[in-house]
Design an enzyme around this catalytic site. Structure first.
Site, PDB file in Angstrom:
ATOM      1  N   HIS A 105      39.955 103.736 -12.827  1.00 13.68           N
ATOM      2  CA  HIS A 105      38.611 104.324 -12.924  1.00 13.68           C
ATOM      3  C   HIS A 105      38.598 105.714 -12.257  1.00 13.68           C
ATOM      4  O   HIS A 105      37.884 105.953 -11.274  1.00 13.68           O
ATOM      5  CB  HIS A 105      37.624 103.387 -12.240  1.00 13.68           C
ATOM      6  CG  HIS A 105      36.188 103.575 -12.611  1.00 13.68           C
ATOM      7  ND1 HIS A 105      35.578 104.818 -12.665  1.00 13.68           N
ATOM      8  CD2 HIS A 105      35.224 102.679 -12.943  1.00 13.68           C
ATOM      9  CE1 HIS A 105      34.301 104.660 -12.990  1.00 13.68           C
ATOM     10  NE2 HIS A 105      34.060 103.373 -13.161  1.00 13.68           N
ATOM     11  N   GLU A 115      39.142 107.469 -17.834  1.00 10.31           N
ATOM     12  CA  GLU A 115      39.825 106.296 -17.306  1.00 10.31           C
ATOM     13  C   GLU A 115      40.823 105.724 -18.308  1.00 10.31           C
ATOM     14  O   GLU A 115      40.442 105.306 -19.402  1.00 10.31           O
ATOM     15  CB  GLU A 115      38.793 105.225 -16.948  1.00 10.31           C
ATOM     16  CG  GLU A 115      37.632 105.768 -16.116  1.00 10.31           C
ATOM     17  CD  GLU A 115      36.457 104.812 -16.056  1.00 10.31           C
ATOM     18  OE1 GLU A 115      36.690 103.575 -16.085  1.00 10.31           O
ATOM     19  OE2 GLU A 115      35.307 105.283 -15.995  1.00 10.31           O
TER      20      GLU A 115
END
Length: 314
Positions: A167, A271
């Site tokens: 992330h 991501e």
């Protein structure tokens, strides 16, 4: 642990949490907290921060740290019964005393190996046995590399099924001056519309409102161009077919307690992920997913990289 060119320092960070600082001879550095197995800083030779970390980030376990590179495992989002983005980012990892060889980082000496195994407490909420090994490394040129190896350690024949994402929060000067290249014409699932499927229409992705999309069957290289800083991030990935692009914009930023009201202007999440088709491992099987991020001159974009650095080492 030290050498002539690079070194690794184990020390205490915010609120006394254990962290590891990686440094290399050109001046690049990275910081990794054992809580969450999370990279929280990556700086260039000018000591400029390349990752976004919220000024309101909590370093109070078990609350996840807002920014850097949280690890989303064993689920991305909140599709299943587990907490948002799974539990890996909320657990205390250990330094791996006996890491497996990692050929892709052969040239790097600035690295740390972390390990996470299921606890008996986690087995009650997610009844699967696993071993998650994470290597965080800085290349001699300062590139930041993360390699995850997840093994099914079940002894009862049970398969291990999960989704995953790095992330990554990139620091940008002004989100309205940023564009992402490499995802044009691809299909994506829009999280703002109940994961309805669309096809990207633009020549490049730009930002003028909230974005939360999962791009599918993405290339191994994606570029994030920051015009104001004349800086381009290149994200390279392996074993991670999807790419999530997220910016909360103003309303959602104000609703998050650990995120500044105006900070959305200075961050962008791109991501490397595996979301659409979960990974399934039989007992003793192992999955590997890797991402590398580096800074290239802005005269290069995803289709015209410096030919000296275009090779992705597996």
């Amino acid at each position: 642990m030290a050498s002539d060119n690079v070194f690794v320092e184990h020390c205490k960070g915010i609120n006394g949490l254990d962290k590891v600082i990686l440094r290399e001879t050109r001046g690049y550095s990275a910081e990794v907290y054992l809580f969450g197995g999370q990279v929280t800083s990556w700086k260039n030779e000018h000591r400029e921060e390349l990752l976004f970390l919220s000024s309101k980030a909590n370093f109070q376990p078990p609350k996840a740290i807002r920014g850097g590179i949280p690890i989303c495992f064993p689920q991305f989002g909140n599709m299943d019964s587990l907490e948002q983005h799974g539990f890996a980012r909320n657990r205390l990892w250990s330094v791996d005393p006996d890491p497996p060889p990692c050929s892709s980082h052969a040239s790097s000496r600035a690295f740390v190996d972390l390990i996470l195994r299921n606890s008996e407490e986690e087995l009650k909420i997610w009844p699967h046995r696993f071993e998650f090994r994470l290597r965080v490394a800085l290349s001699p040129a300062g590139d930041l590399m993360l390699t995850s190896r997840i093994r099914n350690t079940s002894t009862d024949g049970k398969s291990l099924r999960f989704t995953f994402a790095y992330h990554t929060y990139f620091s940008v000067s002004d989100i309205s001056e940023v564009r992402v290249e490499g995802l044009e014409t691809l299909d994506y699932l829009d999280n703002l519309q109940n994961r309805k499927r669309f096809t990207e229409q633009g020549d490049a992705i730009t930002f003028e409102s909230e974005v939360d999309k999962i791009y599918l069957s993405t290339p191994t290289k994606i570029a994030i161009l920051d015009h104001e800083r004349k800086r381009t991030f290149e994200l390279r990935k392996d074993g991670l077919p999807d790419a999530v692009v997220w910016n909360p914009w103003d309303k959602k930023a104000k609703a998050m307690a650990d995120f500044g009201d105006e900070e959305y202007k200075h961050m962008l999440c791109v991501e490397a992920a595996c979301v659409e088709n979960p990974i399934t491992l039989k007992p003793s099987e192992e999955w590997r997913g890797r991402q590398e991020i580096l800074v290239v001159p802005s005269s290069y974009c995803s289709g015209h990289l410096d030919p000296r650095r275009v090779t992705f080492t597996g």
